[in-house]
Design a protein around this motif. Structure first.
Motif, PDB file in Angstrom:
ATOM      1  N   GLY A  36     118.421 -15.348 -47.419  1.00  0.00           N
ATOM      2  CA  GLY A  36     119.410 -15.158 -48.442  1.00  0.00           C
ATOM      3  C   GLY A  36     119.763 -13.838 -48.659  1.00  0.00           C
ATOM      4  O   GLY A  36     121.037 -13.224 -48.576  1.00  0.00           O
ATOM      5  N   THR A  37     118.818 -13.078 -48.446  1.00  0.00           N
ATOM      6  CA  THR A  37     119.218 -11.310 -48.595  1.00  0.00           C
ATOM      7  C   THR A  37     119.843 -10.790 -47.497  1.00  0.00           C
ATOM      8  O   THR A  37     121.133 -10.384 -47.459  1.00  0.00           O
ATOM      9  CB  THR A  37     117.928 -10.685 -48.925  1.00  0.00           C
ATOM     10  OG1 THR A  37     117.105 -11.050 -50.042  1.00  0.00           O
ATOM     11  CG2 THR A  37     118.104  -9.021 -48.914  1.00  0.00           C
TER      12      THR A  37
ATOM     13  N   CYS B  64     124.764  -7.873 -56.821  1.00  0.00           N
ATOM     14  CA  CYS B  64     123.669  -8.397 -57.659  1.00  0.00           C
ATOM     15  C   CYS B  64     122.719  -9.342 -56.866  1.00  0.00           C
ATOM     16  O   CYS B  64     121.338  -9.525 -57.200  1.00  0.00           O
ATOM     17  CB  CYS B  64     124.029  -8.839 -58.890  1.00  0.00           C
ATOM     18  SG  CYS B  64     124.633  -7.367 -60.022  1.00  0.00           S
ATOM     19  N   GLY B  65     123.156 -10.052 -55.976  1.00  0.00           N
ATOM     20  CA  GLY B  65     122.660 -11.109 -55.352  1.00  0.00           C
ATOM     21  C   GLY B  65     121.785 -10.596 -54.260  1.00  0.00           C
ATOM     22  O   GLY B  65     120.581 -11.109 -54.233  1.00  0.00           O
ATOM     23  N   VAL B  66     121.897  -9.568 -53.782  1.00  0.00           N
ATOM     24  CA  VAL B  66     121.172  -8.680 -52.579  1.00  0.00           C
ATOM     25  C   VAL B  66     120.189  -8.240 -53.400  1.00  0.00           C
ATOM     26  O   VAL B  66     118.722  -8.360 -53.106  1.00  0.00           O
ATOM     27  CB  VAL B  66     122.011  -7.706 -51.754  1.00  0.00           C
ATOM     28  CG1 VAL B  66     120.957  -6.831 -51.131  1.00  0.00           C
ATOM     29  CG2 VAL B  66     122.986  -8.558 -50.987  1.00  0.00           C
ATOM     30  N   ALA B  67     120.301  -7.523 -54.365  1.00  0.00           N
ATOM     31  CA  ALA B  67     119.053  -7.158 -55.259  1.00  0.00           C
ATOM     32  C   ALA B  67     118.290  -7.896 -55.835  1.00  0.00           C
ATOM     33  O   ALA B  67     117.059  -7.746 -55.883  1.00  0.00           O
ATOM     34  CB  ALA B  67     119.999  -5.872 -56.349  1.00  0.00           C
ATOM     35  N   GLY B  68     118.966  -9.207 -56.454  1.00  0.00           N
ATOM     36  CA  GLY B  68     117.859 -10.199 -56.931  1.00  0.00           C
ATOM     37  C   GLY B  68     117.268 -10.632 -56.068  1.00  0.00           C
ATOM     38  O   GLY B  68     115.789 -10.974 -56.426  1.00  0.00           O
ATOM     39  N   LEU B  69     117.748 -11.175 -54.900  1.00  0.00           N
ATOM     40  CA  LEU B  69     116.897 -11.725 -53.937  1.00  0.00           C
ATOM     41  C   LEU B  69     115.709 -10.712 -53.297  1.00  0.00           C
ATOM     42  O   LEU B  69     114.922 -11.169 -53.013  1.00  0.00           O
ATOM     43  CB  LEU B  69     117.805 -12.338 -52.768  1.00  0.00           C
ATOM     44  CG  LEU B  69     118.753 -13.629 -53.039  1.00  0.00           C
ATOM     45  CD1 LEU B  69     119.608 -13.806 -51.962  1.00  0.00           C
ATOM     46  CD2 LEU B  69     117.531 -14.775 -53.287  1.00  0.00           C
ATOM     47  N   TRP B  70     116.101  -9.636 -53.176  1.00  0.00           N
ATOM     48  CA  TRP B  70     115.278  -8.726 -52.797  1.00  0.00           C
ATOM     49  C   TRP B  70     114.079  -8.398 -53.624  1.00  0.00           C
ATOM     50  O   TRP B  70     112.897  -8.510 -53.084  1.00  0.00           O
ATOM     51  CB  TRP B  70     116.027  -7.123 -52.365  1.00  0.00           C
ATOM     52  CG  TRP B  70     115.379  -6.653 -51.225  1.00  0.00           C
ATOM     53  CD1 TRP B  70     114.284  -6.536 -50.608  1.00  0.00           C
ATOM     54  CD2 TRP B  70     116.346  -5.902 -50.309  1.00  0.00           C
ATOM     55  NE1 TRP B  70     114.347  -5.946 -49.251  1.00  0.00           N
ATOM     56  CE2 TRP B  70     115.710  -5.299 -49.230  1.00  0.00           C
ATOM     57  CE3 TRP B  70     117.572  -5.500 -50.350  1.00  0.00           C
ATOM     58  CZ2 TRP B  70     116.076  -4.648 -48.226  1.00  0.00           C
ATOM     59  CZ3 TRP B  70     118.095  -4.544 -49.415  1.00  0.00           C
ATOM     60  CH2 TRP B  70     117.343  -4.198 -48.380  1.00  0.00           C
TER      61      TRP B  70
END
Length: 399
Positions: free
Chosen positions: A58-59, A282-288
């Protein structure tokens, strides 16, 4: 009651008899508990594998989507690293929810800060120990994001798996880890895969640059892990959470000047903050963040080897999405390079005593076959004698 309790309450012959009767029951209970624990670890393992691979896929895929309208890889790296600050609050919330003996926030911080030394985290140690790891962390993620601009998500995730091979080489040279021939073979396979990946487009254009960036990211990741093992040793979940949050604070305080400089020099420029794709960021940061939490939680809940399998499964996961959604056509050379790298990664997961375990397993199979053959011969002899007696014949040995 345990074994000693029986002897105290039932001395003499009665106690010995009670203890003997209790042995099968206690063994059965311990066996059931062991089976239950193993079963739960396997179930947690499958869940962790799916979660780790899904979060990494996902990231990578969200980064590729974000690049269509917003290409600021260093800002994305800096923004995502800031989210590491939430690592320790998440850990402490879990502690409050599950621990029987709850500790205060300050007590937990002091306990987990022992990863930096017996005196805890001081300003000197904060700068001395955190700075190199923060730089390597930023470099790893930044190079990874740069590579995603040049290559497909499948290629980058496969090349990043080479960090396991680089980590083995550094550990062997720097930490004097045990030499293993199979891991040398795996390392050679990883290097072969890198060369094949670069050769796929003829050693020119974006391909060779992308391969170099992805390999640089894998090398920085391997160096990060080896230095962590050298200076900080092994860490439990709480200490790892404290360390990640410290990295986030260091990034926020000292690295924030870099995206500002890149903005004003128009290397990474955007029109306004309202125009930023906050949802994707925020999606990238949250999945990371979820990926890093899952990797550290998984070591506690299940077998560490399953975490690594979850990481390598991100390669076929990205391949499926690239094939179905982005309609990427994989050449035979790229496909072969990816498979070789993944096989090398799996070989690196073999334990140090894998050869002894394999020999014991083969010997046990041989012994089992020998016993079965002896039983078959014995059964055949009994059957032959019974038939001879039934027919009234007698077998006379020849001299």
């Amino acid at each position: 009651m345990n074994k000693k309790t029986f002897y105290f309450y039932f001395p003499g012959g009665d106690g010995a008899q009670a203890n003997a009767e209790n042995i099968p029951e206690s063994q059965e209970k311990s066996r059931c508990q062991s089976c239950t624990s193993t079963f739960l670890k396997i179930i947690w393992g499958f869940l962790i594998i799916l979660s780790v691979s899904s979060s990494w896929v996902g990231t990578t895929q969200i980064v590729k989507i974000t690049y269509k309208n917003f290409y600021c890889p260093f800002f994305m790296t800096w923004f995502s690293t800031n989210w590491n600050i939430m690592f320790f609050p998440v850990y402490y919330s879990g502690h409050l929810a599950t621990a029987q003996e709850k500790q205060s926030l300050l007590q937990k911080i002091r306990e987990c800060s022992r990863i930096f030394g017996e005196d805890g985290l001081t300003l000197k140690l904060f700068l001395k120990r955190t700075a190199p790891f923060s730089i390597l962390w930023t470099l790893t993620n930044y190079l990874y994001l740069l590579a995603l601009k040049k290559l497909t998500a499948t290629d980058v995730s496969a090349l990043f798996c080479c960090n396991k091979a680089f980590m083995f080489l550094l550990s062997w040279i720097v930490l004097k880890d045990k030499f293993m021939g199979v891991r040398i073979v795996a390392t050679i396979m990883a290097i072969t895969g890198i060369v094949m990946m670069a050769y796929a487009d003829g050693f020119h254009g974006d391909s060779i640059i992308g391969v170099a960036l992805a390999v640089g990211s894998a090398s920085a990741s391997a160096l990060y892990k080896v230095l962590f093992k050298m200076f900080l040793g092994t860490a439990n979940f709480g200490e790892a959470a404290h360390f990640f949050s410290t990295l986030g604070f260091f990034n926020l305080i000292f690295i924030s000047c870099t995206p500002i400089i890149l903005y004003f020099t128009k290397v990474e420029h955007w029109s306004s903050f309202s125009a930023l794709p906050w949802g994707y960021l925020c999606g990238v940061a949250g999945l990371w963040l979820a990926f890093n939490i899952l990797v550290n939680v998984g070591v506690v809940l299940t077998y560490p080897i399953l975490i690594s399998i979850g990481t390598v499964l991100s390669v076929p996961g990205n391949a499926v999405i690239d094939l179905l959604k982005h309609e990427v056509i994989f050449s035979v050379v790229r496909l072969g390079a990816t498979i070789i790298i993944c096989i090398g990664f799996l070989l690196l997961l073999l334990p140090e005593e894998w050869d002894e375990i394999t020999l014991r397993f083969i010997n046990s199979l041989k012994e089992k076959k020998t016993e079965e053959h002896a039983e078959d011969v014995a059964d055949a002899g009994v059957h032959l004698r019974s038939r001879s007696r039934a027919n009234g014949t007698v077998s006379i040995p020849l001299s």
